[in-house]
Scaffold this active site. Structure first.
Site, PDB file in Angstrom:
ATOM      1  N   MET A  30       0.844  -1.185   0.000  1.00  0.00           N
ATOM      2  CA  MET A  30       0.000   0.000   0.000  1.00  0.00           C
ATOM      3  C   MET A  30       0.889   1.248   0.000  1.00  0.00           C
ATOM      4  O   MET A  30       0.436   2.341   0.354  1.00  0.00           O
ATOM      5  CB  MET A  30      -0.936  -0.006   1.211  1.00  0.00           C
ATOM      6  CG  MET A  30      -1.878  -1.211   1.175  1.00  0.00           C
ATOM      7  SD  MET A  30      -3.414  -0.979   2.078  1.00  0.00           S
ATOM      8  CE  MET A  30      -2.827  -0.656   3.708  1.00  0.00           C
ATOM      9  N   HIS A  34       9.191   1.592   3.359  1.00  0.00           N
ATOM     10  CA  HIS A  34      10.253   1.657   4.362  1.00  0.00           C
ATOM     11  C   HIS A  34      11.202   0.498   4.081  1.00  0.00           C
ATOM     12  O   HIS A  34      10.992  -0.275   3.126  1.00  0.00           O
ATOM     13  CB  HIS A  34       9.658   1.595   5.776  1.00  0.00           C
ATOM     14  CG  HIS A  34       8.693   0.474   5.983  1.00  0.00           C
ATOM     15  ND1 HIS A  34       9.074  -0.849   5.964  1.00  0.00           N
ATOM     16  CD2 HIS A  34       7.345   0.466   6.177  1.00  0.00           C
ATOM     17  CE1 HIS A  34       8.019  -1.619   6.166  1.00  0.00           C
ATOM     18  NE2 HIS A  34       6.948  -0.850   6.278  1.00  0.00           N
ATOM     19  N   GLY A  36      11.536  -2.296   5.291  1.00  0.00           N
ATOM     20  CA  GLY A  36      10.898  -3.616   5.223  1.00  0.00           C
ATOM     21  C   GLY A  36      10.414  -3.911   3.809  1.00  0.00           C
ATOM     22  O   GLY A  36      10.663  -4.998   3.258  1.00  0.00           O
ATOM     23  N   HIS A  37       9.720  -2.936   3.202  1.00  0.00           N
ATOM     24  CA  HIS A  37       9.236  -3.130   1.823  1.00  0.00           C
ATOM     25  C   HIS A  37      10.422  -3.388   0.873  1.00  0.00           C
ATOM     26  O   HIS A  37      10.341  -4.241  -0.012  1.00  0.00           O
ATOM     27  CB  HIS A  37       8.531  -1.866   1.318  1.00  0.00           C
ATOM     28  CG  HIS A  37       7.209  -1.591   1.963  1.00  0.00           C
ATOM     29  ND1 HIS A  37       6.997  -0.501   2.750  1.00  0.00           N
ATOM     30  CD2 HIS A  37       6.032  -2.261   1.897  1.00  0.00           C
ATOM     31  CE1 HIS A  37       5.729  -0.504   3.159  1.00  0.00           C
ATOM     32  NE2 HIS A  37       5.127  -1.555   2.658  1.00  0.00           N
ATOM     33  N   LYS A 149       5.271  -9.643   9.562  1.00  0.00           N
ATOM     34  CA  LYS A 149       4.715  -8.776  10.609  1.00  0.00           C
ATOM     35  C   LYS A 149       3.194  -8.910  10.600  1.00  0.00           C
ATOM     36  O   LYS A 149       2.554  -8.963  11.632  1.00  0.00           O
ATOM     37  CB  LYS A 149       5.115  -7.317  10.403  1.00  0.00           C
ATOM     38  CG  LYS A 149       4.567  -6.440  11.547  1.00  0.00           C
ATOM     39  CD  LYS A 149       5.094  -5.052  11.477  1.00  0.00           C
ATOM     40  CE  LYS A 149       4.398  -4.218  10.431  1.00  0.00           C
ATOM     41  NZ  LYS A 149       2.991  -3.922  10.741  1.00  0.00           N
ATOM     42  N   ASP A 150       2.618  -8.976   9.405  1.00  0.00           N
ATOM     43  CA  ASP A 150       1.186  -9.213   9.257  1.00  0.00           C
ATOM     44  C   ASP A 150       0.981 -10.724   9.196  1.00  0.00           C
ATOM     45  O   ASP A 150       0.610 -11.280   8.156  1.00  0.00           O
ATOM     46  CB  ASP A 150       0.670  -8.519   7.992  1.00  0.00           C
ATOM     47  CG  ASP A 150       0.818  -7.013   8.094  1.00  0.00           C
ATOM     48  OD1 ASP A 150       0.138  -6.403   8.916  1.00  0.00           O
ATOM     49  OD2 ASP A 150       1.664  -6.454   7.371  1.00  0.00           O
ATOM     50  N   MET A 184       9.222  -2.519  11.582  1.00  0.00           N
ATOM     51  CA  MET A 184       8.979  -1.491  10.565  1.00  0.00           C
ATOM     52  C   MET A 184       7.526  -1.546  10.110  1.00  0.00           C
ATOM     53  O   MET A 184       6.975  -2.615   9.869  1.00  0.00           O
ATOM     54  CB  MET A 184       9.868  -1.730   9.356  1.00  0.00           C
ATOM     55  CG  MET A 184      11.324  -1.683   9.717  1.00  0.00           C
ATOM     56  SD  MET A 184      12.129  -0.394   8.795  1.00  0.00           S
ATOM     57  CE  MET A 184      13.787  -0.547   9.421  1.00  0.00           C
ATOM     58  N   SER A 185       6.935  -0.357   9.962  1.00  0.00           N
ATOM     59  CA  SER A 185       5.542  -0.253   9.533  1.00  0.00           C
ATOM     60  C   SER A 185       5.339   1.129   8.928  1.00  0.00           C
ATOM     61  O   SER A 185       5.937   2.111   9.396  1.00  0.00           O
ATOM     62  CB  SER A 185       4.628  -0.408  10.748  1.00  0.00           C
ATOM     63  OG  SER A 185       3.333   0.080  10.462  1.00  0.00           O
ATOM     64  N   SER A 186       4.477   1.189   7.913  1.00  0.00           N
ATOM     65  CA  SER A 186       4.187   2.501   7.316  1.00  0.00           C
ATOM     66  C   SER A 186       3.551   3.409   8.361  1.00  0.00           C
ATOM     67  O   SER A 186       3.683   4.621   8.308  1.00  0.00           O
ATOM     68  CB  SER A 186       3.245   2.351   6.127  1.00  0.00           C
ATOM     69  OG  SER A 186       3.845   1.506   5.180  1.00  0.00           O
TER      70      SER A 186
HETATM   71  O1  PAF Z   1      -0.054  -5.611   3.662  1.00  0.00           O
HETATM   72  C1  PAF Z   1      -0.503  -4.742   2.904  1.00  0.00           C
HETATM   73  O2  PAF Z   1       0.152  -3.742   2.601  1.00  0.00           O
HETATM   74  C2  PAF Z   1      -1.911  -4.913   2.338  1.00  0.00           C
HETATM   75  O3  PAF Z   1      -2.750  -5.515   3.261  1.00  0.00           O
HETATM   76  C3  PAF Z   1      -1.930  -5.648   0.984  1.00  0.00           C
HETATM   77  C4  PAF Z   1      -1.418  -7.080   1.134  1.00  0.00           C
HETATM   78  C5  PAF Z   1      -1.073  -4.918  -0.032  1.00  0.00           C
HETATM   79  C6  PAF Z   1      -3.363  -5.722   0.462  1.00  0.00           C
HETATM   80  O4  PAF Z   1      -3.895  -4.461   0.258  1.00  0.00           O
END
Ligand code: PAF
Length: 284
Positions: A30, A34, A36-37, A149-150, A184-186
């Site tokens: 989304m 950061h 992490g991405h 993390k999720d 790390m998180s947005s």
């Molecule tokens: O983890 C995320 O950023 C969102 O939940 C995802 C997987 C992109 C779905 O919108």
């Protein structure tokens, strides 16, 4: 790096790559990148000839009182960072392209979503599963990378892929942390400097539970007491859940074993909802 907004164009590009024998690894995001991405993107780079990053703040996974409107967005910065990681294509559709008039399909993974964020954010995982299924279909990805993390999101997606016989490999990436332990998180950009100590209470609580378990404590009621007391000792924290669950079913457990995950969701200053998790019987 190529940028595509239209789902139809995205699929046409993906078909061309497949016809040339090139595999695609997708990193669904989304935005508000950061470290992490960027780490997910590097993992994807090693998994396929083409790396596609999707950037879409999905409205259907936010509740009515959640932060959809305020969710941080910076397309110029995100596209620069993705290009620097060697991403081949950034797919950034508009909501009206993903959910055109007449849209009425929802994908629901029922069991795993009864707990944790599924319980405190009703409908959240319907939104996630539906958009992720759409992203898989549009990008024709052979594999996709998600952060651990999720943890529940990753479990829900793995379940959906298995249940619906989707031909895609799901790759989990370990949690990436700041030097002081903050996952790390947005959403960390909402934290004020004064919130830092409270925000760090999550990773500290996981370490605390691990130390107590390593010393022989296996009773969840005792460990949960330690975890809650630690987090609540910081002003401005409000525990949404501090749950010891079986990592496969996500059901609560009473005794810790090798599959027990401690999952945390804590609100800081009533504004910033942070999540974190870790296996309890694991060395720091
Ligand atoms: O983890 C995320 O950023 C969102 O939940 C995802 C997987 C992109 C779905 O919108």
């Amino acid at each position: 790096m190529k940028i595509i907004h239209s789902p139809a164009e995205m699929t046409a590009w993906a078909k061309g790559e497949a016809a040339s024998g090139r595999r695609i690894c997708l990193v669904p995001t989304m935005g508000c990148f950061h470290a992490g991405h960027l780490s997910l993107m590097r993992l994807a780079r090693g998994r396929a000839e083409r790396v596609v990053v999707s950037l879409f703040v999905n409205p259907t996974q936010f509740g009515p009182r959640e932060d959809f409107a305020a969710y941080p967005r910076d397309f110029a910065r995100d596209s620069r960072l993705a290009a620097e990681q060697g991403v081949d294509l950034l797919f950034a559709p508009e909501a009206a392209q993903m959910y055109p008039a007449g849209f009425q399909t929802v994908i629901r993974v029922s069991g795993l979503t009864r707990y944790l964020c599924g319980a405190s954010r009703p409908g959240h995982f319907d939104g996630v599963a539906t958009v992720v299924h759409k992203l898989f279909a549009i990008t024709r990805a052979d594999s996709a990378v998600f952060g651990e993390k999720d943890f529940q999101q990753l479990a829900v997606i793995r379940r959906m892929v298995a249940d619906l016989n989707l031909d895609i490999e799901i790759i989990g990436h370990p949690i990436v942390r700041e030097e002081d332990g903050l996952a790390m998180s947005s959403r960390n950009i909402y934290l004020l400097p004064a919130d830092r100590a409270a925000a760090l209470s999550l990773s500290q609580a996981i370490r605390l539970a691990r130390r107590a378990a390593a010393a022989g404590e296996r009773t969840v009621a005792v460990l949960a007491g330690l975890v809650r007391a630690h987090i609540e000792s910081f002003a401005g924290t409000e525990i949404d859940y501090a749950a010891f669950v079986d990592a496969a079913s996500l059901e609560p457990v009473e005794k810790v074993d090798a599959r027990t995950l401690l999952a945390l969701a804590v609100k800081i200053r009533e504004k910033v909802r942070l999540i974190d998790n870790g296996f309890v019987l694991k060395a720091d």
